[in-house]
Design a protein around this motif. Structure first.
Motif, PDB file in Angstrom:
ATOM      1  N   UNK A 298     -30.807   0.229 -32.889  1.00 43.60           N
ATOM      2  CA  UNK A 298     -30.130   1.438 -33.365  1.00 43.60           C
ATOM      3  C   UNK A 298     -29.259   2.035 -32.266  1.00 43.60           C
ATOM      4  N   UNK A 299     -28.186   2.691 -32.686  1.00 41.56           N
ATOM      5  CA  UNK A 299     -27.304   3.387 -31.741  1.00 41.56           C
ATOM      6  C   UNK A 299     -27.233   4.863 -32.120  1.00 41.56           C
ATOM      7  N   UNK A 300     -27.535   5.733 -31.177  1.00 42.17           N
ATOM      8  CA  UNK A 300     -27.399   7.169 -31.390  1.00 42.17           C
ATOM      9  C   UNK A 300     -25.924   7.549 -31.300  1.00 42.17           C
ATOM     10  N   UNK A 301     -25.545   8.708 -31.804  1.00 40.31           N
ATOM     11  CA  UNK A 301     -24.158   9.160 -31.667  1.00 40.31           C
ATOM     12  C   UNK A 301     -23.716   9.130 -30.201  1.00 40.31           C
ATOM     13  N   UNK A 302     -22.551   8.565 -29.962  1.00 40.65           N
ATOM     14  CA  UNK A 302     -22.013   8.470 -28.608  1.00 40.65           C
ATOM     15  C   UNK A 302     -22.460   7.238 -27.844  1.00 40.65           C
ATOM     16  N   UNK A 303     -23.496   6.551 -28.321  1.00 38.30           N
ATOM     17  CA  UNK A 303     -23.974   5.346 -27.641  1.00 38.30           C
ATOM     18  C   UNK A 303     -23.045   4.171 -27.908  1.00 38.30           C
ATOM     19  N   UNK A 304     -23.038   3.227 -26.974  1.00 40.55           N
ATOM     20  CA  UNK A 304     -22.237   2.018 -27.154  1.00 40.55           C
ATOM     21  C   UNK A 304     -22.921   0.854 -26.467  1.00 40.55           C
ATOM     22  N   UNK A 305     -22.559  -0.331 -26.931  1.00 38.07           N
ATOM     23  CA  UNK A 305     -23.090  -1.552 -26.338  1.00 38.07           C
ATOM     24  C   UNK A 305     -21.924  -2.521 -26.185  1.00 38.07           C
ATOM     25  N   UNK A 306     -21.934  -3.267 -25.095  1.00 36.47           N
ATOM     26  CA  UNK A 306     -20.834  -4.198 -24.786  1.00 36.47           C
ATOM     27  C   UNK A 306     -21.364  -5.620 -24.811  1.00 36.47           C
ATOM     28  N   UNK A 307     -20.585  -6.526 -25.395  1.00 37.32           N
ATOM     29  CA  UNK A 307     -20.940  -7.938 -25.501  1.00 37.32           C
ATOM     30  C   UNK A 307     -19.842  -8.776 -24.861  1.00 37.32           C
TER      31      UNK A 307
END
Length: 142
Positions: free
Chosen positions: A90-99
């Motif tokens: 899950x991603x909270x508001x403002x969170x990000x993940x990079x691949x």
């Protein structure tokens, strides 16, 4: 002393808010395997025998947590270029993940496109579907 956070302020989490997963291409390049981990070098051109790489990012621009999600990639390679990820956290508001996705055997000389889509089945109640896909262009030069 006033302390201010650096970077964008994440939107507040609202009880009746909605997530907004957005995907964007950050960088295109190659991965050299001179060592065990490989080194990323930014470039838009690759030779046939090089491992192309695309760095992309998924961000929750919404006002609610985006429950588990996945993405697909349609890569311009000579074998089956379709890739579907496992379910992501899950991603909270403002969170990000990079691949960083690496692949070999880019289809043909000239322009080749890779397309990435987050939540391809529209399983999440997403507030904006116009930012669910991103395209990267790679040039094979041999």
């Amino acid at each position: 002393t006033i302390i201010k956070p650096i970077g964008p302020t994440p939107p507040p989490i609202l009880a009746n808010g909605t997530p907004d997963l957005a995907i964007r291409v950050v960088e295109i390049g190659i991965i050299t395997s001179d060592d065990a981990t490989g080194t990323f070098t930014a470039t838009s051109s690759v030779f046939r025998n090089q491992q192309a790489a695309i760095v992309f990012e998924v961000t929750n621009n919404g006002t609610a947590v985006a429950k588990q999600w996945d993405f697909v990639a349609n890569l311009p390679i000579n074998t089956d270029g379709y890739y579907r990820s496992d379910m992501q956290s899950s991603l909270a508001p403002g969170d990000r993940v990079r691949f960083t996705m690496g692949f070999k055997d880019v289809n043909a000389r000239g322009e080749n496109k890779a397309v990435f889509t987050v939540d391809p089945d529209n399983a999440l109640r997403d507030s904006n579907h116009t930012n669910d896909s991103a395209t990267a262009t790679i040039f094979r030069i041999d």
